[in-house]
Write a protein that holds these residues in place. Sequence first.
Motif, PDB file in Angstrom:
ATOM      1  N   ALA A 175      12.492  39.503  22.332  1.00  0.00           N
ATOM      2  CA  ALA A 175      13.467  39.340  23.419  1.00  0.00           C
ATOM      3  C   ALA A 175      14.871  39.144  22.861  1.00  0.00           C
ATOM      4  CB  ALA A 175      13.079  38.159  24.308  1.00  0.00           C
ATOM      5  N   ARG A 176      14.986  38.368  21.808  1.00  0.00           N
ATOM      6  CA  ARG A 176      16.302  38.172  21.188  1.00  0.00           C
ATOM      7  C   ARG A 176      16.820  39.471  20.590  1.00  0.00           C
ATOM      8  NH1 ARG A 176      15.052  32.246  18.641  1.00  0.00           N
ATOM      9  NH2 ARG A 176      15.743  31.082  20.467  1.00  0.00           N
ATOM     10  N   TRP A 177      15.940  40.230  19.934  1.00  0.00           N
ATOM     11  CA  TRP A 177      16.338  41.502  19.363  1.00  0.00           C
ATOM     12  C   TRP A 177      16.819  42.451  20.463  1.00  0.00           C
ATOM     13  CZ3 TRP A 177      14.778  46.531  20.037  1.00  0.00           C
ATOM     14  CH2 TRP A 177      15.294  47.447  19.120  1.00  0.00           C
ATOM     15  N   MET A 178      16.087  42.494  21.577  1.00  0.00           N
ATOM     16  CA  MET A 178      16.470  43.383  22.678  1.00  0.00           C
ATOM     17  C   MET A 178      17.847  43.021  23.232  1.00  0.00           C
ATOM     18  SD  MET A 178      14.454  45.866  23.365  1.00  0.00           S
ATOM     19  CE  MET A 178      15.016  46.296  24.996  1.00  0.00           C
ATOM     20  N   THR A 179      18.140  41.748  23.350  1.00  0.00           N
ATOM     21  CA  THR A 179      19.428  41.353  23.916  1.00  0.00           C
ATOM     22  C   THR A 179      20.573  41.557  22.933  1.00  0.00           C
ATOM     23  OG1 THR A 179      19.168  39.032  23.264  1.00  0.00           O
ATOM     24  CG2 THR A 179      18.384  39.657  25.463  1.00  0.00           C
ATOM     25  N   GLU A 180      20.275  41.552  21.646  1.00  0.00           N
ATOM     26  CA  GLU A 180      21.323  41.694  20.641  1.00  0.00           C
ATOM     27  C   GLU A 180      21.499  43.129  20.148  1.00  0.00           C
ATOM     28  OE1 GLU A 180      20.091  38.917  17.665  1.00  0.00           O
ATOM     29  OE2 GLU A 180      20.323  37.204  19.007  1.00  0.00           O
ATOM     30  N   HIS A 181      20.412  43.896  20.101  1.00  0.00           N
ATOM     31  CA  HIS A 181      20.472  45.223  19.494  1.00  0.00           C
ATOM     32  C   HIS A 181      19.817  46.317  20.334  1.00  0.00           C
ATOM     33  CE1 HIS A 181      21.770  43.206  15.838  1.00  0.00           C
ATOM     34  NE2 HIS A 181      20.739  42.407  15.964  1.00  0.00           N
ATOM     35  N   GLY A 182      18.651  46.047  20.848  1.00  0.00           N
ATOM     36  CA  GLY A 182      17.850  47.059  21.519  1.00  0.00           C
ATOM     37  C   GLY A 182      18.494  47.658  22.754  1.00  0.00           C
ATOM     38  N   TYR A 183      19.247  46.856  23.482  1.00  0.00           N
ATOM     39  CA  TYR A 183      19.850  47.362  24.707  1.00  0.00           C
ATOM     40  C   TYR A 183      20.807  48.519  24.414  1.00  0.00           C
ATOM     41  CZ  TYR A 183      24.300  45.076  23.701  1.00  0.00           C
ATOM     42  OH  TYR A 183      25.482  44.710  23.127  1.00  0.00           O
ATOM     43  N   ARG A 184      21.444  48.514  23.259  1.00  0.00           N
ATOM     44  CA  ARG A 184      22.357  49.599  22.902  1.00  0.00           C
ATOM     45  C   ARG A 184      21.623  50.933  22.798  1.00  0.00           C
ATOM     46  NH1 ARG A 184      24.427  46.037  18.293  1.00  0.00           N
ATOM     47  NH2 ARG A 184      25.711  44.559  19.430  1.00  0.00           N
ATOM     48  N   LYS A 185      20.436  50.862  22.207  1.00  0.00           N
ATOM     49  CA  LYS A 185      19.631  52.077  22.082  1.00  0.00           C
ATOM     50  C   LYS A 185      19.186  52.572  23.445  1.00  0.00           C
ATOM     51  CE  LYS A 185      18.110  51.245  17.405  1.00  0.00           C
ATOM     52  NZ  LYS A 185      17.041  51.360  16.464  1.00  0.00           N
ATOM     53  N   LEU A 186      18.841  51.664  24.328  1.00  0.00           N
ATOM     54  CA  LEU A 186      18.442  52.059  25.670  1.00  0.00           C
ATOM     55  C   LEU A 186      19.606  52.704  26.421  1.00  0.00           C
ATOM     56  CD1 LEU A 186      16.271  49.009  26.778  1.00  0.00           C
ATOM     57  CD2 LEU A 186      15.485  51.302  26.207  1.00  0.00           C
ATOM     58  N   LEU A 187      20.783  52.151  26.265  1.00  0.00           N
ATOM     59  CA  LEU A 187      21.957  52.700  26.945  1.00  0.00           C
ATOM     60  C   LEU A 187      22.294  54.108  26.467  1.00  0.00           C
ATOM     61  CD1 LEU A 187      24.349  49.609  27.061  1.00  0.00           C
ATOM     62  CD2 LEU A 187      23.087  50.621  28.961  1.00  0.00           C
ATOM     63  N   HIS A 188      22.013  54.383  25.221  1.00  0.00           N
ATOM     64  CA  HIS A 188      22.319  55.690  24.652  1.00  0.00           C
ATOM     65  C   HIS A 188      21.135  56.634  24.659  1.00  0.00           C
ATOM     66  CE1 HIS A 188      26.289  54.371  23.529  1.00  0.00           C
ATOM     67  NE2 HIS A 188      25.775  53.312  22.926  1.00  0.00           N
ATOM     68  N   GLY A 189      20.046  56.206  25.298  1.00  0.00           N
ATOM     69  CA  GLY A 189      18.878  57.068  25.422  1.00  0.00           C
ATOM     70  C   GLY A 189      18.103  57.278  24.141  1.00  0.00           C
TER      71      GLY A 189
END
Length: 60
Positions: free
Chosen positions: A43-57
């Motif tokens: 969860a911490r990784w997703m909030t710090e890094h993973g969301y960027r990958k999701l935003l860019h597909g």
Amino acid sequence: MRVLDAATEGADWREAVAVIFEIDPEVEPERARRVHDSHLARARWMTEHGYRKLLHGKPL
């Protein structure tokens, strides 16, 4: 995200794992701690890094 919210609010990890994952930390202490810690790290990784990958597909 619930485990992240619980940690942010200062909830005891044993209570969080019992409520969120329905694992009794008294019965399965090693499993409970491992599940809690791994989900919190993710969860911490997703909030710090993973969301960027999701935003860019991009794949995680």
